[in-house]
Enzyme design. Structure first.
Site, PDB file in Angstrom:
ATOM      1  N   HIS A 248      38.775  78.777  26.031  1.00  0.00           N
ATOM      2  CA  HIS A 248      39.647  77.640  25.803  1.00  0.00           C
ATOM      3  C   HIS A 248      38.873  76.332  25.785  1.00  0.00           C
ATOM      4  O   HIS A 248      37.811  76.193  26.393  1.00  0.00           O
ATOM      5  CB  HIS A 248      40.759  77.549  26.867  1.00  0.00           C
ATOM      6  CG  HIS A 248      40.376  78.100  28.201  1.00  0.00           C
ATOM      7  ND1 HIS A 248      41.120  79.056  28.854  1.00  0.00           N
ATOM      8  CD2 HIS A 248      39.303  77.862  28.995  1.00  0.00           C
ATOM      9  CE1 HIS A 248      40.530  79.365  29.995  1.00  0.00           C
ATOM     10  NE2 HIS A 248      39.437  78.656  30.099  1.00  0.00           N
TER      11      HIS A 248
ATOM     12  N   TYR B  83      34.175  73.167  21.690  1.00  0.00           N
ATOM     13  CA  TYR B  83      33.741  72.945  20.312  1.00  0.00           C
ATOM     14  C   TYR B  83      32.383  73.605  20.125  1.00  0.00           C
ATOM     15  O   TYR B  83      31.428  73.305  20.855  1.00  0.00           O
ATOM     16  CB  TYR B  83      33.629  71.456  19.967  1.00  0.00           C
ATOM     17  CG  TYR B  83      33.002  71.265  18.602  1.00  0.00           C
ATOM     18  CD1 TYR B  83      33.703  71.624  17.452  1.00  0.00           C
ATOM     19  CD2 TYR B  83      31.704  70.786  18.465  1.00  0.00           C
ATOM     20  CE1 TYR B  83      33.126  71.503  16.200  1.00  0.00           C
ATOM     21  CE2 TYR B  83      31.121  70.663  17.216  1.00  0.00           C
ATOM     22  CZ  TYR B  83      31.831  71.026  16.084  1.00  0.00           C
ATOM     23  OH  TYR B  83      31.254  70.913  14.851  1.00  0.00           O
TER      24      TYR B  83
END
Length: 455
Positions: free
Chosen positions: A360, A363
């Site tokens: 979660h 990037y």
């Protein structure tokens, strides 16, 4: 004998209430005229004449790189006049197939049947029977043989009772077609040169006139306004959904799926509601696609799962890989076998190795990540220095703690551990533990500031 296709695409489409030429309005993310061009190619066209008029620059900007002969119809004086503009590009021995740029759902199989129905040097016309033929030209027969077509405004009461109508699509011999077009007159209720008048001419000349019909009337329906455009869109989507189901996909609700490209599916695929599939998409066996997912030009391996509201664009998911919910795979991203990214993870130009996970809030860009790697929440590969992109390499079995920044270019060796909250600016050797956090301080007796009362 060459197959020469003439596509009529000169109209403005005033009822669309748009500056866009009518034929450029989209069905399933592709212009109506492009659907027709693609179908013409699929039946083996040797040449395509595109008769254009309104919006020439926009048409050429969209279609200009294709192998088309551009034929200008400066004035829109009827369908017969439009086809006549292409006369110089039609050979005497050609079979001329006449299509319409705003009739996008015509099927290759229907056109093949029409061409097969045409006798040597004969004329074949595509007709359809409608319960309510209002507004359409009627097929006039004598002793069951076609002798002409009469337009609605020129029809007698007896002819108006005919329910077999002209679709406008026909296949004609090149030499005779050019001769017939030269004989057309605008002496009619519309003051136009009707292409349909050549049918009576063919009958007069003793030419064999045959007919064929589409499998469904929707194939020959056009779009003159946005309501009709939406109806064609729904018909296209229903047909595309049916095709997927016959190929092995379970659709939670076929009416709530949008297909905007070429899709290949394996067996036992499950697709939930409100999914959009665009471009060239390949989906393997036993794949599950959650509600609201968007798939664009991607490959999905067997037993993979795309969870709800994830976007996969120009990317690949390997066998048993999973993404989402709310994940984003941008161009160049790839999940290897059994790899997983979770909610609010974004990847671009990056590979996540077999069995690796980013659960979660991460990037991952311009990165090569090995097998068995754990990417903690909040991890960022800092790949851009303001001018250029740089590569991050994470080797097998690395553990990346939460809220870690990896400032590329950087390489993390096998089995290394990066402590949570670290900013990694240089290479890490195999098996090392690296922690770059500021030392924690404990300040006793500290008082929290008190808010000033509002005046």
């Amino acid at each position: 004998m060459a197959l020469n296709v003439v596509i009529l695409a000169a109209g403005k489409g005033t009822r669309m209430r748009s500056e866009l030429p009518k034929v450029l309005h989209p069905i399933a993310h592709k212009s109506m005229v492009q659907h027709v061009i693609d179908t013409a190619h699929s039946v083996g066209s040797d040449a395509i004449q595109l008769v254009y008029g309104y919006g020439a620059e926009k048409l050429q900007s969209v279609l200009g790189e294709q192998q088309l002969n551009w034929v200008l119809q400066a004035e829109q004086l009827g369908t017969g006049h439009a086809v006549a503009q292409a006369n110089d590009n039609i050979g005497d021995d050609d079979t001329v197939l006449i299509l319409y740029g705003d009739v996008p759902l015509i099927q290759a199989s229907t056109l093949e049947a029409l061409l097969a129905a045409r006798e040597d040097n004969g004329l074949a016309i595509l007709t359809v029977n409608l319960a309510n033929p209002m507004g359409y030209g009627r097929i006039v027969r004598e002793a069951n043989k076609v002798v002409g077509i009469v337009e609605q405004k020129d029809a007698s009461a007896e002819q108006l009772a005919i329910n077999e109508i002209n679709t406008g699509i026909m296949a004609a011999p090149g030499k005779q077609l050019k001769a017939w077009l030269g004989q057309l007159s605008s002496d009619n209720a519309q003051g136009e040169y009707y292409l349909t008048d050549i049918v009576a001419m063919a009958h007069k000349d003793g030419v064999e006139i045959t007919t064929a019909q589409p499998e469904s009337a929707i194939e020959v329906e056009g779009a003159n306004n946005r309501v009709q455009l939406a109806q064609l869109e729904r018909a296209y989507q229903a047909r595309a959904a049916e095709k997927l189901m016959l190929e092995g996909a379970n659709l939670r609700d076929p009416a709530r799926l949008d297909i905007r490209g070429d899709v290949t599916v394996g067996m036992d695929v499950m697709i939930d509601i409100n999914v959009i599939i665009q471009g060239k998409v390949t989906i393997g066996n036993n794949v599950t696609i959650g509600a609201g997912a968007i798939l664009i030009d991607c490959e999905i391996g067997d037993n993979a799962e795309i969870k709800p509201y994830s976007i996969v664009e120009n990317a690949k998911l390997g066998v048993e890989a999973s993404a989402g919910p709310f994940a984003r795979l941008r161009p160049g991203a790839e999940l290897k076998r059994d790899a997983h990214i979770g909610n609010f993870v974004e990847m671009k130009k990056a590979v996540l190795g077999e069995g690796s996970k980013a659960g979660h809030l991460a990037y991952i860009g311009d990165a090569q990540i090995g097998c068995g790697v754990n990417i903690g929440a909040g991890t960022i590969t800092c790949n851009y220095d303001g001018a250029n992109k740089h590569l991050t390499v994470i080797e097998d079995n690395v553990f990346v703690g939460s809220d870690t920044q990896l400032v590329a270019p950087v390489t993390i060796g096998k089995g290394a551990t990066l402590g949570a909250g670290s900013t990694i600016t240089s290479n890490v050797a195999e098996g090392e533990l690296v922690i770059t956090r500021v030392k924690q301080r404990h300040l006793t007796g500290w008082a929290r500031p008190v808010k000033k009362p509002k005046s």
